[in-house]
Scaffold this motif. Structure first.
Motif, mmCIF file in Angstrom:
data_model
loop_
_atom_site.group_PDB
_atom_site.id
_atom_site.type_symbol
_atom_site.label_atom_id
_atom_site.label_comp_id
_atom_site.label_asym_id
_atom_site.label_seq_id
_atom_site.Cartn_x
_atom_site.Cartn_y
_atom_site.Cartn_z
ATOM 1 N N ARG A 160 0.840 -1.203 0.000
ATOM 2 C CA ARG A 160 0.000 0.000 0.000
ATOM 3 C C ARG A 160 0.874 1.251 0.000
ATOM 4 O O ARG A 160 2.031 1.207 0.408
ATOM 5 C CB ARG A 160 -0.935 -0.011 1.210
ATOM 6 C CG ARG A 160 -0.227 0.048 2.539
ATOM 7 C CD ARG A 160 -1.246 -0.078 3.680
ATOM 8 N NE ARG A 160 -0.582 -0.105 4.953
ATOM 9 C CZ ARG A 160 -0.372 0.956 5.719
ATOM 10 N NH1 ARG A 160 -0.822 2.141 5.350
ATOM 11 N NH2 ARG A 160 0.234 0.845 6.880
ATOM 12 N N ASP A 161 0.306 2.337 -0.469
ATOM 13 C CA ASP A 161 1.019 3.614 -0.472
ATOM 14 C C ASP A 161 1.046 4.193 0.933
ATOM 15 O O ASP A 161 0.046 4.146 1.651
ATOM 16 C CB ASP A 161 0.341 4.614 -1.422
ATOM 17 C CG ASP A 161 0.509 4.231 -2.876
ATOM 18 O OD1 ASP A 161 1.535 3.583 -3.189
ATOM 19 O OD2 ASP A 161 -0.374 4.555 -3.681
ATOM 20 N N VAL A 162 2.178 4.735 1.305
ATOM 21 C CA VAL A 162 2.319 5.351 2.622
ATOM 22 C C VAL A 162 2.776 6.783 2.415
ATOM 23 O O VAL A 162 3.773 7.042 1.732
ATOM 24 C CB VAL A 162 3.356 4.582 3.483
ATOM 25 C CG1 VAL A 162 3.538 5.261 4.825
ATOM 26 C CG2 VAL A 162 2.935 3.134 3.655
ATOM 27 N N ASP A 163 2.036 7.717 2.998
ATOM 28 C CA ASP A 163 2.434 9.132 2.929
ATOM 29 C C ASP A 163 3.410 9.428 4.037
ATOM 30 O O ASP A 163 3.170 9.127 5.197
ATOM 31 C CB ASP A 163 1.209 10.038 3.081
ATOM 32 C CG ASP A 163 0.229 9.887 1.929
ATOM 33 O OD1 ASP A 163 0.701 9.641 0.801
ATOM 34 O OD2 ASP A 163 -0.991 10.014 2.158
ATOM 35 N N LEU A 164 4.526 9.999 3.671
ATOM 36 C CA LEU A 164 5.545 10.360 4.676
ATOM 37 C C LEU A 164 5.573 11.821 4.926
ATOM 38 O O LEU A 164 5.325 12.666 4.188
ATOM 39 C CB LEU A 164 6.925 9.876 4.244
ATOM 40 C CG LEU A 164 7.068 8.370 4.132
ATOM 41 C CD1 LEU A 164 8.454 8.014 3.624
ATOM 42 C CD2 LEU A 164 6.843 7.713 5.474
#
Length: 92
Positions: free
Chosen positions: A88-92
Protein backbone atom coordinates in the motif's frame (compact mmCIF):
# COMPACT_ATOMS: atom_id res chain seq x y z
CA UNK A 1 1.38 -29.75 45.97
CA UNK A 2 0.98 -27.04 43.33
CA UNK A 3 -2.07 -24.93 42.64
CA UNK A 4 -3.99 -25.72 39.51
CA UNK A 5 -5.86 -23.24 37.37
CA UNK A 6 -9.13 -24.18 38.99
CA UNK A 7 -8.00 -24.08 42.61
CA UNK A 8 -8.83 -20.88 44.45
CA UNK A 9 -5.97 -18.67 45.56
CA UNK A 10 -5.83 -18.53 49.32
CA UNK A 11 -5.46 -15.12 50.87
CA UNK A 12 -2.36 -16.42 52.68
CA UNK A 13 -0.72 -16.93 49.25
CA UNK A 14 -1.12 -13.25 48.30
CA UNK A 15 1.38 -10.57 49.28
CA UNK A 16 1.72 -6.85 48.74
CA UNK A 17 5.12 -5.73 47.45
CA UNK A 18 5.89 -4.21 50.85
CA UNK A 19 4.79 -7.36 52.68
CA UNK A 20 6.84 -9.59 50.37
CA UNK A 21 9.93 -7.41 50.85
CA UNK A 22 9.52 -7.41 54.62
CA UNK A 23 9.04 -11.20 54.79
CA UNK A 24 11.00 -12.41 51.75
CA UNK A 25 12.31 -15.55 53.46
CA UNK A 26 8.75 -16.61 54.32
CA UNK A 27 7.55 -15.91 50.76
CA UNK A 28 10.41 -18.07 49.41
CA UNK A 29 9.64 -20.86 51.89
CA UNK A 30 5.95 -20.87 50.98
CA UNK A 31 6.73 -20.76 47.24
CA UNK A 32 8.40 -24.17 47.63
CA UNK A 33 4.93 -25.72 48.02
CA UNK A 34 2.44 -23.21 46.56
CA UNK A 35 2.75 -20.32 44.09
CA UNK A 36 2.84 -16.97 45.87
CA UNK A 37 1.14 -13.98 44.23
CA UNK A 38 2.66 -10.55 44.76
CA UNK A 39 0.30 -7.67 44.13
CA UNK A 40 1.00 -4.07 43.19
CA UNK A 41 -1.71 -1.45 43.69
CA UNK A 42 -4.14 -4.25 44.59
CA UNK A 43 -3.67 -6.16 41.32
CA UNK A 44 -1.66 -9.36 40.80
CA UNK A 45 1.76 -8.40 39.43
CA UNK A 46 4.02 -11.46 39.69
CA UNK A 47 3.90 -15.06 40.87
CA UNK A 48 6.78 -16.63 42.76
CA UNK A 49 7.21 -20.38 42.33
CA UNK A 50 9.93 -22.83 43.31
CA UNK A 51 12.83 -23.39 40.92
CA UNK A 52 11.63 -26.99 40.54
CA UNK A 53 8.14 -25.84 39.48
CA UNK A 54 9.62 -23.28 37.07
CA UNK A 55 11.81 -25.94 35.44
CA UNK A 56 8.83 -28.29 35.14
CA UNK A 57 6.66 -25.62 33.49
CA UNK A 58 9.30 -24.36 31.07
CA UNK A 59 10.86 -27.61 29.88
CA UNK A 60 10.83 -28.04 26.11
CA UNK A 61 8.45 -30.79 25.08
CA UNK A 62 9.81 -31.50 21.59
CA UNK A 63 10.87 -29.60 18.51
CA UNK A 64 8.82 -27.29 16.32
CA UNK A 65 8.99 -29.91 13.56
CA UNK A 66 7.53 -32.57 15.89
CA UNK A 67 4.76 -30.17 16.91
CA UNK A 68 3.86 -29.41 13.30
CA UNK A 69 3.95 -33.09 12.32
CA UNK A 70 1.55 -33.92 15.16
CA UNK A 71 -0.89 -31.16 14.17
CA UNK A 72 -4.47 -32.29 13.53
CA UNK A 73 -4.39 -29.96 10.49
CA UNK A 74 -1.49 -31.84 8.91
CA UNK A 75 -3.69 -33.80 6.50
CA UNK A 76 -6.33 -31.11 6.09
CA UNK A 77 -6.90 -29.79 2.60
CA UNK A 78 -6.07 -26.14 3.24
CA UNK A 79 -5.58 -23.52 0.54
CA UNK A 80 -2.35 -21.87 1.65
CA UNK A 81 -1.60 -19.92 -1.51
CA UNK A 82 0.04 -16.61 -0.71
CA UNK A 83 -1.74 -13.47 -1.89
CA UNK A 84 0.71 -11.41 -3.93
CA UNK A 85 -0.84 -7.95 -3.52
CA UNK A 86 1.19 -4.81 -4.10
CA UNK A 87 2.24 -2.87 -1.00
CA UNK A 88 0.00 0.00 0.00
CA UNK A 89 1.02 3.61 -0.47
CA UNK A 90 2.32 5.35 2.62
CA UNK A 91 2.43 9.13 2.93
CA UNK A 92 5.54 10.36 4.68
Amino acid sequence: MTASRTSPVRESDRWTVAGAKARLSEVIDRAQSEPQIITRHGKPSVVMVSAEEWARKTIRKGTLAEFLLASPLRDADLDLERVRDLPRDVDL
